[in-house]
Design a protein around this motif. Structure first.
Motif, PDB file in Angstrom:
ATOM      1  N   UNK A 227       0.824  -1.213   0.000  1.00 21.87           N
ATOM      2  CA  UNK A 227       0.000   0.000   0.000  1.00 21.87           C
ATOM      3  C   UNK A 227       0.856   1.261   0.000  1.00 21.87           C
ATOM      4  N   UNK A 228       1.957   1.222   0.701  1.00 23.96           N
ATOM      5  CA  UNK A 228       2.861   2.381   0.704  1.00 23.96           C
ATOM      6  C   UNK A 228       3.488   2.581  -0.672  1.00 23.96           C
ATOM      7  N   UNK A 229       3.846   1.486  -1.329  1.00 23.78           N
ATOM      8  CA  UNK A 229       4.406   1.595  -2.673  1.00 23.78           C
ATOM      9  C   UNK A 229       3.372   2.161  -3.644  1.00 23.78           C
ATOM     10  N   UNK A 230       2.135   1.698  -3.525  1.00 26.96           N
ATOM     11  CA  UNK A 230       1.054   2.224  -4.353  1.00 26.96           C
ATOM     12  C   UNK A 230       0.907   3.729  -4.153  1.00 26.96           C
ATOM     13  N   UNK A 234       1.672   6.586  -6.966  1.00 25.99           N
ATOM     14  CA  UNK A 234       0.556   7.469  -7.308  1.00 25.99           C
ATOM     15  C   UNK A 234       0.979   8.927  -7.179  1.00 25.99           C
ATOM     16  N   UNK A 235       1.684   9.239  -6.120  1.00 33.67           N
ATOM     17  CA  UNK A 235       2.198  10.595  -5.923  1.00 33.67           C
ATOM     18  C   UNK A 235       3.220  10.952  -7.001  1.00 33.67           C
ATOM     19  N   UNK A 236       4.076   9.993  -7.343  1.00 29.69           N
ATOM     20  CA  UNK A 236       5.134  10.247  -8.327  1.00 29.69           C
ATOM     21  C   UNK A 236       4.536  10.659  -9.670  1.00 29.69           C
ATOM     22  N   UNK A 237       3.470  10.007 -10.074  1.00 29.04           N
ATOM     23  CA  UNK A 237       2.876  10.266 -11.392  1.00 29.04           C
ATOM     24  C   UNK A 237       1.610  11.130 -11.315  1.00 29.04           C
ATOM     25  N   UNK A 238       1.429  11.852 -10.224  1.00 27.53           N
ATOM     26  CA  UNK A 238       0.180  12.595 -10.012  1.00 27.53           C
ATOM     27  C   UNK A 238      -0.061  13.660 -11.079  1.00 27.53           C
ATOM     28  N   UNK A 257      -6.127  -4.111 -22.802  1.00 29.15           N
ATOM     29  CA  UNK A 257      -7.279  -3.215 -22.624  1.00 29.15           C
ATOM     30  C   UNK A 257      -7.015  -1.774 -23.048  1.00 29.15           C
ATOM     31  N   UNK A 258      -5.739  -1.368 -23.143  1.00 38.01           N
ATOM     32  CA  UNK A 258      -5.417  -0.003 -23.553  1.00 38.01           C
ATOM     33  C   UNK A 258      -4.987   0.068 -25.011  1.00 38.01           C
ATOM     34  N   UNK A 259      -5.252  -0.999 -25.765  1.00 42.77           N
ATOM     35  CA  UNK A 259      -5.014  -0.963 -27.207  1.00 42.77           C
ATOM     36  C   UNK A 259      -5.811   0.170 -27.834  1.00 42.77           C
ATOM     37  N   UNK A 260      -5.207   0.827 -28.815  1.00 42.63           N
ATOM     38  CA  UNK A 260      -5.830   1.972 -29.506  1.00 42.63           C
ATOM     39  C   UNK A 260      -5.927   3.204 -28.628  1.00 42.63           C
ATOM     40  N   UNK A 261      -5.146   3.262 -27.559  1.00 39.94           N
ATOM     41  CA  UNK A 261      -5.054   4.478 -26.746  1.00 39.94           C
ATOM     42  C   UNK A 261      -3.589   4.904 -26.680  1.00 39.94           C
ATOM     43  N   UNK A 262      -3.357   6.044 -26.056  1.00 41.77           N
ATOM     44  CA  UNK A 262      -1.989   6.550 -25.876  1.00 41.77           C
ATOM     45  C   UNK A 262      -1.634   6.635 -24.395  1.00 41.77           C
ATOM     46  N   UNK A 263      -2.348   5.862 -23.587  1.00 42.96           N
ATOM     47  CA  UNK A 263      -2.172   5.918 -22.139  1.00 42.96           C
ATOM     48  C   UNK A 263      -1.402   4.699 -21.617  1.00 42.96           C
ATOM     49  N   UNK A 264      -0.921   4.821 -20.397  1.00 41.43           N
ATOM     50  CA  UNK A 264      -0.256   3.723 -19.698  1.00 41.43           C
ATOM     51  C   UNK A 264      -0.801   3.674 -18.275  1.00 41.43           C
ATOM     52  N   UNK A 265      -1.136   2.474 -17.805  1.00 43.28           N
ATOM     53  CA  UNK A 265      -1.529   2.313 -16.405  1.00 43.28           C
ATOM     54  C   UNK A 265      -0.548   1.386 -15.725  1.00 43.28           C
ATOM     55  N   UNK A 266      -0.015   1.848 -14.598  1.00 41.32           N
ATOM     56  CA  UNK A 266       0.939   1.074 -13.818  1.00 41.32           C
ATOM     57  C   UNK A 266       0.203   0.440 -12.642  1.00 41.32           C
ATOM     58  N   UNK A 267       0.173  -0.891 -12.634  1.00 44.94           N
ATOM     59  CA  UNK A 267      -0.519  -1.634 -11.578  1.00 44.94           C
ATOM     60  C   UNK A 267       0.477  -2.067 -10.505  1.00 44.94           C
ATOM     61  N   UNK A 268       0.067  -1.923  -9.246  1.00 45.25           N
ATOM     62  CA  UNK A 268       0.850  -2.395  -8.108  1.00 45.25           C
ATOM     63  C   UNK A 268       0.091  -3.574  -7.511  1.00 45.25           C
TER      64      UNK A 268
END
Length: 309
Positions: A227-230, A234-238, A257-268
């Motif tokens: 949870x602390x890493x999350x 989250x703060x780092x990429x706010x 799931x992010x095909x055809x987008x220009x976004x990135x989601x980082x999962x912890x």
């Protein structure tokens, strides 16, 4: 007045994606080369030096040669090849890594666009190093799933052939010799002592990527819970407009799931002893042409998400 841009290598996978994105971009005009002059050096040179931004979507050696054609000091080159990603004279085009990265891109005339697998790895590992959570000597490993478009026109043709091999129906690991072309970039940008043990895997879908980095908490320099890493990431990429951080509640995580987008989601994910960071994005979006457009926007003084959301 619209900004003039030119794509050298617009017939390749990344070049075609770039052209599609830029055709819908309200602030740019694409300088086009006629098909019969596509390999004519004089015409290419003329268009490159007329453009404010030139995108190189070429093999490495061809990209190095193309750079020599640009004599206009005001022309910015964004190279999508591997050729200049570890060159200290080029700015690395990943603006979300730090305010300094973004500021350098704004003023750069030579920008190396990140590689797709490297984007997923660096998005996860760079903050860990910067925040002091792991040291540069941490024994990193990664596996990364990609759609077959990442292999370019030849691989796309193999996967979409009518009578293809049944072996293509299952995920296929490649780069077995641990000499993948993105490894120098991963090490150079993050500053780790040695490249990770890296396992890239091509999967039977067109586009999408999931890059997973396993972590062992007992080897951390700074002890943090999941949870602390999350919270830290989250703060780092706010302030990042195209990168978000979160968790997956279903216990399953798809890679496209992010095909055809220009976004990135980082999962912890994981628990307090063993964690995984998983970057999910489109190998053709944030992993290629989307990142190139983002860098162009910054160079031209536009909002970085123009034409991308």
């Amino acid at each position: 007045m619209k900004h003039k841009v030119y794509i050298d290598g617009q017939a390749g996978t990344t070049g075609l994606q770039l052209r599609q994105k830029l055709q819908n971009h309200k602030d740019v005009e694409i300088l086009l080369i006629s098909e019969e002059l596509r390999k004519d050096e004089a015409e290419r040179k003329r268009l490159m030096n007329e453009a404010e931004v030139v995108f190189l979507c070429l093999p490495d050696d061809a990209a190095r040669e193309a750079v020599k054609l640009v004599e206009n000091p005001n022309t910015c080159i964004i190279d999508a090849s591997t050729a200049h990603r570890t060159d200290p004279d080029w700015v690395y085009g990943f603006p979300e890594l730090s305010p300094l990265h973004k500021e350098k891109i704004r003023h750069a005339k030579r920008i190396a666009n990140p590689g797709c697998h490297a984007t997923g790895f660096i998005a996860a590992v760079y903050p860990l190093i910067r925040l002091g959570i792991i040291g540069t000597d941490y024994p990193l490993t990664a596996h990364s799933l990609t759609g077959y478009s990442g292999g370019g026109k030849a691989m796309i043709a193999e996967y979409e052939a009518e009578n293809r091999s049944p072996l293509f129906d299952s995920p296929r690991q490649y780069g077995l010799g641990q000499q993948h072309k993105h490894l120098p970039e991963m090490q150079y940008v993050t500053g780790i002592d040695t490249p990770p043990v890296f396992c890239p895997i091509v999967v039977d879908y067109y586009s999408g990527m999931a890059t997973c980095i396993p972590l062992i908490a007992s080897l951390f320099k700074k002890k943090v819970t999941k949870d602390e890493l999350l919270a830290l990431l989250t703060e780092y990429y706010k302030d990042a407009k195209l990168i978000s951080v979160g968790t997956e509640e279903t216990n399953f995580l798809a890679s496209n799931p992010l095909s055809d987008t220009n976004e990135l989601k980082l999962y912890v994910e994981g628990n307090d002893e063993r964690m995984t960071l998983i970057s999910v994005f489109d190998n053709l979006g944030k992993g290629a042409s989307g990142a190139a457009v983002e860098n162009m926007n910054l160079v031209l003084g536009l909002d970085e998400t123009t034409g991308l959301l």
